[in-house]
Design a protein around this motif. Structure first.
Motif, mmCIF file in Angstrom:
data_model
loop_
_atom_site.group_PDB
_atom_site.id
_atom_site.type_symbol
_atom_site.label_atom_id
_atom_site.label_comp_id
_atom_site.label_asym_id
_atom_site.label_seq_id
_atom_site.Cartn_x
_atom_site.Cartn_y
_atom_site.Cartn_z
ATOM 1 N N ASN A 50 0.860 -1.170 0.000
ATOM 2 C CA ASN A 50 0.000 0.000 0.000
ATOM 3 C C ASN A 50 0.900 1.225 0.000
ATOM 4 O O ASN A 50 1.418 1.633 1.049
ATOM 5 N N SER A 52 0.475 4.260 -0.126
ATOM 6 C CA SER A 52 0.085 5.435 0.649
ATOM 7 C C SER A 52 0.491 5.322 2.113
ATOM 8 O O SER A 52 0.399 6.293 2.856
ATOM 9 N N SER A 53 0.939 4.133 2.526
ATOM 10 C CA SER A 53 1.376 3.921 3.914
ATOM 11 C C SER A 53 2.903 3.931 3.962
ATOM 12 O O SER A 53 3.562 2.989 3.510
ATOM 13 N N ASP A 55 4.870 3.752 6.564
ATOM 14 C CA ASP A 55 5.399 2.751 7.493
ATOM 15 C C ASP A 55 5.455 1.370 6.856
ATOM 16 O O ASP A 55 6.385 0.603 7.067
ATOM 17 N N GLU A 56 4.448 1.041 6.059
ATOM 18 C CA GLU A 56 4.415 -0.267 5.405
ATOM 19 C C GLU A 56 5.548 -0.394 4.400
ATOM 20 O O GLU A 56 6.218 -1.431 4.324
ATOM 21 N N GLU A 87 7.929 11.284 8.862
ATOM 22 C CA GLU A 87 7.098 10.676 9.902
ATOM 23 C C GLU A 87 7.805 9.574 10.677
ATOM 24 O O GLU A 87 7.175 8.799 11.360
#
Length: 374
Positions: A50, A52-53, A55-56, A87
């Motif tokens: 994904n 848009s994440s 962290d992923e 972030e």
């Protein structure tokens, strides 16, 4: 290069591919071992992530590029530095300024970006001066104990007869010592002094496996190899993975400070024990004599042809006085030497021992593993 931001990461697909392709060379300059396989894996992972994440994406890339605990700890910081993500949330231990790793950015970006907190700021095997990752580095905390045990082991070893004479035995009269002794008795030789050949230094050939499966034991094995260069013995040290490399002087000079990969040309991933021993027999046959003790340090996982392993071990055992095989896995619960390479080598080994730290090396020395059978 345009850096991705949290809002753009989902739509700049072409830019992502270009940046991921350049990510591996950027990591290599900071001590990581990243190349084409890691890049292809990361690009394949993009299709499943994904985007848009943040962290992923970071966690996925972390599992691909980080190989050691230190690399695992510092990777989020490097990910943030390269892709421009703000972030990142990391556990505080030591403050690392962004420019320490980036080499400088624009003044406005410096003022805007807050200092990063990282869990581990120093990569394992990372030299702060030149950025080289060290392939071999001795454990400085145990060197003193290892050297003492190695000295004890060498004193018990079989050694060939030397060229010098010493005053012992019943081989030959020592005329000089006899006359000196007679002067105490008015020149009357009441006692004949005898002499014999003094023993030469023991001859040791150390052959070390530095394939990936032996990496956890590399600091101690390097310490052990370095200790053999500090004792009274004629020692030659070799490394092998897919080929054999003579490193006696390199271990003696840089074993403690660290030997970078650039000093070990031609050593690649994989293990070919039989091929390495065949090179030893062919190129360094003068070192293999009846008083030589060959010490092989390996877990026994051989990717070469079994017939070559059999031939090499048979010829080696026939030429030298003693073959000692050190397997760090031997002390692991449930381990059995059932691999093809290890099972082929066992009939030609004089001593098969577990040595992976100071305690096991002390136990092996006191059991007389390097001492020739009477």
């Amino acid at each position: 290069m345009d850096h991705m931001t949290a809002g753009e990461i989902g739509r700049l697909t072409g830019s992502i591919v270009r940046q991921v392709t350049d990510f591996a060379p950027w990591l290599r300059n900071r001590g990581f071992r990243a190349g084409v396989p890691e890049t292809l894996t990361a690009l394949a992972a993009l299709a499943e992530l994904n985007l848009s994440s943040i962290d992923e994406v970071c966690n996925a890339f972390r599992s691909i590029y980080a190989r050691t605990p230190a690399e695992w700890g510092i990777f989020p910081t490097l990910f943030e530095q390269y892709f421009g993500i703000r972030e990142a949330r990391l556990e505080e231990k030591r403050r690392l300024q962004p420019d320490d790793l980036m080499g400088g950015t624009g003044a406005g970006e410096k003022a805007e970006r807050p200092p990063l907190e990282i869990t581990q700021g120093v990569l394992a095997g990372y030299h702060p001066n030149d950025g080289e990752r060290f392939a071999l580095r001795a454990d400085g905390q145990i060197l003193k104990d290892v050297v003492k045990l190695t000295q004890l082991a060498v004193r018990t070893m079989d050694a060939p007869r030397g060229r010098k004479w010493q005053s012992r035995g019943r081989e030959k009269i020592d005329l000089r010592q006899t006359i000196r002794s007679a002067l105490r008795h008015s020149g009357e030789p009441f006692e004949l002094k005898m002499r014999q050949r003094s023993p030469d230094k023991p001859r040791i050939v150390l052959v070390m496996d530095i394939s990936g499966s032996m990496k956890p034991y590399a600091p101690f094995i390097t310490s052990l190899a370095w200790s053999f260069t500090r004792v009274r013995a004629r020692t030659q040290i070799f490394l092998f993975s897919t080929r054999l490399l003579r490193v006696t002087s390199l271990i003696a000079r840089k074993g403690v400070t660290g030997i970078p990969y650039s000093d070990l040309p031609g050593l690649r991933g994989g293990t070919q024990i039989g091929g390495a021993l065949a090179q030893l027999l062919r190129r360094y046959s003068s070192l293999l004599q009846r008083h030589t003790c060959v010490i092989i340090i390996s877990d026994g996982f051989d990717a070469g042809h079994p017939e070559q392993m059999h031939t090499s071990m048979r010829d080696l055992a026939a030429r030298v006085g003693r073959v000692v095989w050190i397997n760090p896995l031997l002390g692991e619960p449930g381990y059995e030497p059932t691999s093809v390479g290890m099972s082929i080598a066992l009939p030609y080994i004089d001593a098969f021992v577990d040595v992976h730290d100071v305690t096991t090396w002390k136990k092996a020395v006191h059991s007389g593993v390097l001492r020739a059978a009477p």
